[in-house]
Structures are given as C-alpha cells and as structure tokens.
Design a protein around this motif. Structure first.
Motif, PDB file in Angstrom:
ATOM      1  N   THR A   1       0.853  -1.188   0.000  1.00  0.00           N
ATOM      2  CA  THR A   1       0.000   0.000   0.000  1.00  0.00           C
ATOM      3  C   THR A   1       0.886   1.234   0.000  1.00  0.00           C
ATOM      4  O   THR A   1       1.919   1.269   0.685  1.00  0.00           O
ATOM      5  CB  THR A   1      -0.958   0.005   1.209  1.00  0.00           C
ATOM      6  OG1 THR A   1      -1.868   1.111   1.101  1.00  0.00           O
ATOM      7  CG2 THR A   1      -0.206   0.109   2.533  1.00  0.00           C
ATOM      8  N   MET A   2       0.495   2.217  -0.791  1.00  0.00           N
ATOM      9  CA  MET A   2       1.301   3.429  -0.964  1.00  0.00           C
ATOM     10  C   MET A   2       0.461   4.674  -0.717  1.00  0.00           C
ATOM     11  O   MET A   2      -0.718   4.729  -1.096  1.00  0.00           O
ATOM     12  CB  MET A   2       1.894   3.495  -2.385  1.00  0.00           C
ATOM     13  CG  MET A   2       2.622   4.808  -2.706  1.00  0.00           C
ATOM     14  SD  MET A   2       3.218   4.899  -4.421  1.00  0.00           S
ATOM     15  CE  MET A   2       4.658   3.828  -4.306  1.00  0.00           C
ATOM     16  N   LEU A   3       1.082   5.661  -0.082  1.00  0.00           N
ATOM     17  CA  LEU A   3       0.512   6.999   0.035  1.00  0.00           C
ATOM     18  C   LEU A   3       1.456   7.947  -0.693  1.00  0.00           C
ATOM     19  O   LEU A   3       2.666   7.905  -0.453  1.00  0.00           O
ATOM     20  CB  LEU A   3       0.367   7.409   1.492  1.00  0.00           C
ATOM     21  CG  LEU A   3      -0.301   8.762   1.763  1.00  0.00           C
ATOM     22  CD1 LEU A   3      -1.759   8.722   1.326  1.00  0.00           C
ATOM     23  CD2 LEU A   3      -0.201   9.121   3.248  1.00  0.00           C
ATOM     24  N   ALA A   4       0.910   8.765  -1.586  1.00  0.00           N
ATOM     25  CA  ALA A   4       1.772   9.587  -2.442  1.00  0.00           C
ATOM     26  C   ALA A   4       1.220  10.997  -2.596  1.00  0.00           C
ATOM     27  O   ALA A   4       0.009  11.224  -2.469  1.00  0.00           O
ATOM     28  CB  ALA A   4       1.913   8.939  -3.820  1.00  0.00           C
ATOM     29  N   THR A   5       2.122  11.922  -2.875  1.00  0.00           N
ATOM     30  CA  THR A   5       1.755  13.296  -3.198  1.00  0.00           C
ATOM     31  C   THR A   5       2.271  13.612  -4.593  1.00  0.00           C
ATOM     32  O   THR A   5       3.454  13.401  -4.880  1.00  0.00           O
ATOM     33  CB  THR A   5       2.352  14.295  -2.187  1.00  0.00           C
ATOM     34  OG1 THR A   5       1.947  13.918  -0.866  1.00  0.00           O
ATOM     35  CG2 THR A   5       1.880  15.706  -2.470  1.00  0.00           C
ATOM     36  N   MET A   6       1.370  14.091  -5.456  1.00  0.00           N
ATOM     37  CA  MET A   6       1.703  14.387  -6.845  1.00  0.00           C
ATOM     38  C   MET A   6       1.568  15.885  -7.122  1.00  0.00           C
ATOM     39  O   MET A   6       0.640  16.530  -6.613  1.00  0.00           O
ATOM     40  CB  MET A   6       0.790  13.601  -7.788  1.00  0.00           C
ATOM     41  CG  MET A   6       0.864  12.099  -7.595  1.00  0.00           C
ATOM     42  SD  MET A   6       2.503  11.468  -8.018  1.00  0.00           S
ATOM     43  CE  MET A   6       2.425   9.811  -7.296  1.00  0.00           C
ATOM     44  N   MET A   7       2.501  16.403  -7.935  1.00  0.00           N
ATOM     45  CA  MET A   7       2.511  17.829  -8.238  1.00  0.00           C
ATOM     46  C   MET A   7       2.065  18.078  -9.669  1.00  0.00           C
ATOM     47  O   MET A   7       2.487  17.372 -10.596  1.00  0.00           O
ATOM     48  CB  MET A   7       3.915  18.410  -8.040  1.00  0.00           C
ATOM     49  CG  MET A   7       3.989  19.918  -8.290  1.00  0.00           C
ATOM     50  SD  MET A   7       5.642  20.608  -7.990  1.00  0.00           S
ATOM     51  CE  MET A   7       6.554  19.908  -9.353  1.00  0.00           C
ATOM     52  N   GLN A   8       1.210  19.089  -9.836  1.00  0.00           N
ATOM     53  CA  GLN A   8       0.817  19.522 -11.170  1.00  0.00           C
ATOM     54  C   GLN A   8       1.879  20.497 -11.700  1.00  0.00           C
ATOM     55  O   GLN A   8       2.136  21.535 -11.098  1.00  0.00           O
ATOM     56  CB  GLN A   8      -0.552  20.215 -11.140  1.00  0.00           C
ATOM     57  CG  GLN A   8      -0.984  20.721 -12.496  1.00  0.00           C
ATOM     58  CD  GLN A   8      -2.401  21.256 -12.496  1.00  0.00           C
ATOM     59  OE1 GLN A   8      -3.247  20.838 -13.272  1.00  0.00           O
ATOM     60  NE2 GLN A   8      -2.668  22.205 -11.608  1.00  0.00           N
ATOM     61  N   LEU A   9       2.494  20.122 -12.812  1.00  0.00           N
ATOM     62  CA  LEU A   9       3.568  20.915 -13.402  1.00  0.00           C
ATOM     63  C   LEU A   9       3.061  21.548 -14.685  1.00  0.00           C
ATOM     64  O   LEU A   9       2.651  20.851 -15.617  1.00  0.00           O
ATOM     65  CB  LEU A   9       4.779  20.029 -13.695  1.00  0.00           C
ATOM     66  CG  LEU A   9       5.997  20.702 -14.319  1.00  0.00           C
ATOM     67  CD1 LEU A   9       6.624  21.687 -13.336  1.00  0.00           C
ATOM     68  CD2 LEU A   9       7.029  19.656 -14.748  1.00  0.00           C
ATOM     69  N   LYS A  10       3.080  22.871 -14.730  1.00  0.00           N
ATOM     70  CA  LYS A  10       2.611  23.596 -15.911  1.00  0.00           C
ATOM     71  C   LYS A  10       3.605  23.451 -17.054  1.00  0.00           C
ATOM     72  O   LYS A  10       4.813  23.543 -16.875  1.00  0.00           O
ATOM     73  CB  LYS A  10       2.417  25.082 -15.583  1.00  0.00           C
ATOM     74  CG  LYS A  10       1.234  25.360 -14.664  1.00  0.00           C
ATOM     75  CD  LYS A  10      -0.077  25.148 -15.390  1.00  0.00           C
ATOM     76  CE  LYS A  10      -1.255  25.598 -14.539  1.00  0.00           C
ATOM     77  NZ  LYS A  10      -2.523  25.472 -15.272  1.00  0.00           N
ATOM     78  N   ILE A  11       3.081  23.216 -18.246  1.00  0.00           N
ATOM     79  CA  ILE A  11       3.898  23.082 -19.446  1.00  0.00           C
ATOM     80  C   ILE A  11       3.713  24.323 -20.303  1.00  0.00           C
ATOM     81  O   ILE A  11       2.592  24.732 -20.592  1.00  0.00           O
ATOM     82  CB  ILE A  11       3.501  21.832 -20.258  1.00  0.00           C
ATOM     83  CG1 ILE A  11       3.639  20.598 -19.384  1.00  0.00           C
ATOM     84  CG2 ILE A  11       4.337  21.709 -21.522  1.00  0.00           C
ATOM     85  CD1 ILE A  11       5.041  20.330 -18.918  1.00  0.00           C
ATOM     86  N   ARG A  12       4.841  24.924 -20.713  1.00  0.00           N
ATOM     87  CA  ARG A  12       4.776  26.150 -21.503  1.00  0.00           C
ATOM     88  C   ARG A  12       5.341  25.884 -22.910  1.00  0.00           C
ATOM     89  O   ARG A  12       6.471  25.467 -23.055  1.00  0.00           O
ATOM     90  CB  ARG A  12       5.582  27.273 -20.859  1.00  0.00           C
ATOM     91  CG  ARG A  12       5.021  27.711 -19.505  1.00  0.00           C
ATOM     92  CD  ARG A  12       5.875  28.820 -18.906  1.00  0.00           C
ATOM     93  NE  ARG A  12       5.322  29.305 -17.645  1.00  0.00           N
ATOM     94  CZ  ARG A  12       5.544  28.749 -16.469  1.00  0.00           C
ATOM     95  NH1 ARG A  12       6.326  27.692 -16.396  1.00  0.00           N
ATOM     96  NH2 ARG A  12       5.000  29.240 -15.386  1.00  0.00           N
ATOM     97  N   GLY A  13       4.532  26.149 -23.895  1.00  0.00           N
ATOM     98  CA  GLY A  13       4.980  26.096 -25.290  1.00  0.00           C
ATOM     99  C   GLY A  13       5.595  24.782 -25.666  1.00  0.00           C
ATOM    100  O   GLY A  13       4.983  23.717 -25.588  1.00  0.00           O
ATOM    101  N   HIS A  14       6.886  24.825 -26.103  1.00  0.00           N
ATOM    102  CA  HIS A  14       7.571  23.658 -26.647  1.00  0.00           C
ATOM    103  C   HIS A  14       8.184  22.789 -25.554  1.00  0.00           C
ATOM    104  O   HIS A  14       8.892  21.834 -25.847  1.00  0.00           O
ATOM    105  CB  HIS A  14       8.680  24.094 -27.615  1.00  0.00           C
ATOM    106  CG  HIS A  14       9.725  24.941 -26.940  1.00  0.00           C
ATOM    107  ND1 HIS A  14       9.569  26.291 -26.759  1.00  0.00           N
ATOM    108  CD2 HIS A  14      10.932  24.628 -26.404  1.00  0.00           C
ATOM    109  CE1 HIS A  14      10.647  26.787 -26.148  1.00  0.00           C
ATOM    110  NE2 HIS A  14      11.473  25.785 -25.921  1.00  0.00           N
ATOM    111  N   ASP A  15       7.887  23.103 -24.251  1.00  0.00           N
ATOM    112  CA  ASP A  15       8.469  22.304 -23.181  1.00  0.00           C
ATOM    113  C   ASP A  15       7.920  20.882 -23.156  1.00  0.00           C
ATOM    114  O   ASP A  15       8.549  19.986 -22.644  1.00  0.00           O
ATOM    115  CB  ASP A  15       8.189  22.944 -21.815  1.00  0.00           C
ATOM    116  CG  ASP A  15       8.958  24.255 -21.658  1.00  0.00           C
ATOM    117  OD1 ASP A  15       9.922  24.442 -22.414  1.00  0.00           O
ATOM    118  OD2 ASP A  15       8.598  25.059 -20.785  1.00  0.00           O
ATOM    119  N   ARG A  16       6.733  20.669 -23.728  1.00  0.00           N
ATOM    120  CA  ARG A  16       6.139  19.334 -23.708  1.00  0.00           C
ATOM    121  C   ARG A  16       6.876  18.465 -24.730  1.00  0.00           C
ATOM    122  O   ARG A  16       7.055  18.805 -25.886  1.00  0.00           O
ATOM    123  CB  ARG A  16       4.650  19.412 -24.079  1.00  0.00           C
ATOM    124  CG  ARG A  16       3.955  18.084 -23.944  1.00  0.00           C
ATOM    125  CD  ARG A  16       2.536  18.186 -24.497  1.00  0.00           C
ATOM    126  NE  ARG A  16       1.741  19.116 -23.742  1.00  0.00           N
ATOM    127  CZ  ARG A  16       1.056  18.797 -22.651  1.00  0.00           C
ATOM    128  NH1 ARG A  16       1.111  17.561 -22.191  1.00  0.00           N
ATOM    129  NH2 ARG A  16       0.344  19.703 -22.010  1.00  0.00           N
TER     130      ARG A  16
END
Length: 246
Positions: A230-245
């Motif tokens: 069993t796992m407990l995790a924290t995830m971060m939303q990372l904004k992507i700008r332009g050609h960074d994806r």
C-alpha cells in the motif's frame, strides 16, 4: 450534544446543593437553623426537578454515546443497510471528482504511452474514471527477485505510476505530473501471475494532490488476490509552456 451537557450540568448542580446543605447543618452560626432549612428546601426542589427532567446517569450516558456514534458512522449506501464493497466504495469516492480538462482521458493515455520504463516492464494502464487508475504488470523472469517473487522495485514502480496518473486525470490541460513524495509499505511477498496497482485520489489540489495505491498479486488459476503493498503519495501539477512538452 447540548441536551446531554445540560443533563450532566443539572446533576452537578444538585450535588453542589446537597454539599452546601451538609456544610450549613454543622455550622455554629446563630442563623444556622434558618440557613439549614432554606438549603434543605432548595435541595428538595432541585432533586424533584432532577427526577422530572433528568433521566438516570446510565441512560443519559448511553444516549450521549448513541448520539455520538450516529454522528461518527456515515450512513451505508448498500442495499438493506449493508456496507458497500471496498472496490465499489472506491469507485463511488472517485465519482465525486470532476476533471478540469474535457479531453483528460486522451491526455492521460498519451502521457502513459510515452513512459518507456513502463513499456520496459510490460505494464498496462486501465483508467477507471476521474481520480482512479489501475496499472497491471504480468510476471516474467526479468521482474523476479532471488526468491521468485516480484521484485519490490516492480511493485513500487507500478504503484507510483498508478498513483500519479490517478492524480493526472484531474489536472489541467496544459500540465504534466511529477511525484513529490511516496511512502510504501510492503505487506506480503509479491506472489501471483500478475500485479495490479489500484490507485485513487484522496484529496485533489491546485498544485499538490494526495493519492493512494494498493498493489495486489493475482493468481489467474484461482482468482485469489494477495494484498502486496500500500502506498501513500503526493503528486505535483507541473505547468507546461509552449515547446516544453516532449
């Protein structure tokens, strides 16, 4: 709660009056007789009111306990008052989350397909709904440790991916997901023909989302499931700008 408190306060008040009467009865003051009579009258009136308005202490405490229990236990949503199965309860909990991106399903699938490490493990993802994702891996010699069980690295990896993509289903369109914290407990040897990590969102957030994942080893011949981790995790939303994806 207020009704129970009033009852207990009344009983304490009556007890105080009784102690006051006893103290006056041994006083050597000149007006002790008058005070003693007044105190007895007040105590008598208090006891009479107590008998009419206050139930016995045992019944009062039982009433308070029952009221607290009723508040603490949520009503069952199952038929005839029976509790929901764990899997159904998890699905119902996830159903309350609304994705912020109308095309969330396609975005999550594309992101998972770009994970070459998951492809290396032979892992497959199943999206159950907003806030709920499964990741499954089939047994192979490359995933075993020295005793023949699934390696803890494989267990942790699919739990992390499932938890991350469960959070990612609720992220905005121009974003990616990164793990910021994971805590895993290995509960049993990872036996079975397959491992499946079932993840769901516990609390979504604008930047950080808390998720959990439970990993089960499945025996395909019997259908038996062994709770592996069993796992407990924290995830971060990372904004992507332009050609960074990528």
């Amino acid at each position: 709660r207020d009704h129970c408190s009033d009852q207990l306060a009344t009983m304490a008040y009556v007890g105080t009056l009784g102690r006051f009467a006893r103290r006056v009865s041994v006083s050597g003051m000149a007006d002790g007789v008058v005070l003693r009579q007044q105190a007895r009258l007040v105590a008598l009136c208090g006891k009479q009111a107590h008998r009419q308005a206050v139930p016995p202490l045992s019944r009062s405490l039982a009433t308070c306990t029952a009221a607290s229990s009723a508040r603490a236990v949520p009503p069952s949503n199952g038929p005839a008052g029976t509790p929901l199965p764990a899997a159904t309860a998890a699905t119902a909990a996830a159903a309350q989350f609304a994705p912020r991106d109308p095309a969330w399903h396609a975005r999550v699938t594309r992101s998972f397909d770009r994970q070459t490490f998951m492809n290396h493990l032979g892992a497959e993802m199943t999206v159950r709904g907003p806030g709920q994702v499964d990741v499954t891996v089939t047994a192979s010699p490359a995933l075993r440790q020295q005793h023949g069980y699934f390696h803890a690295g494989a267990t942790t990896s699919i739990a992390d991916s499932a938890a991350g993509y469960a959070a990612y289903t609720l992220f905005e369109a121009d974003s990616e997901v990164l793990s910021t914290e994971i805590k895993i407990n290995l509960l049993n040897p990872a036996v079975g023909d397959r491992l499946v990590a079932r993840a769901r969102v516990i609390k979504p957030g604008k930047t950080l989302t808390v998720t959990s994942a439970d990993v089960y080893g499945i025996d395909d011949s019997t259908g038996k499931e062994t709770h592996v981790a069993t796992m407990l995790a924290t995830m971060m939303q990372l904004k992507i700008r332009g050609h960074d994806r990528s």
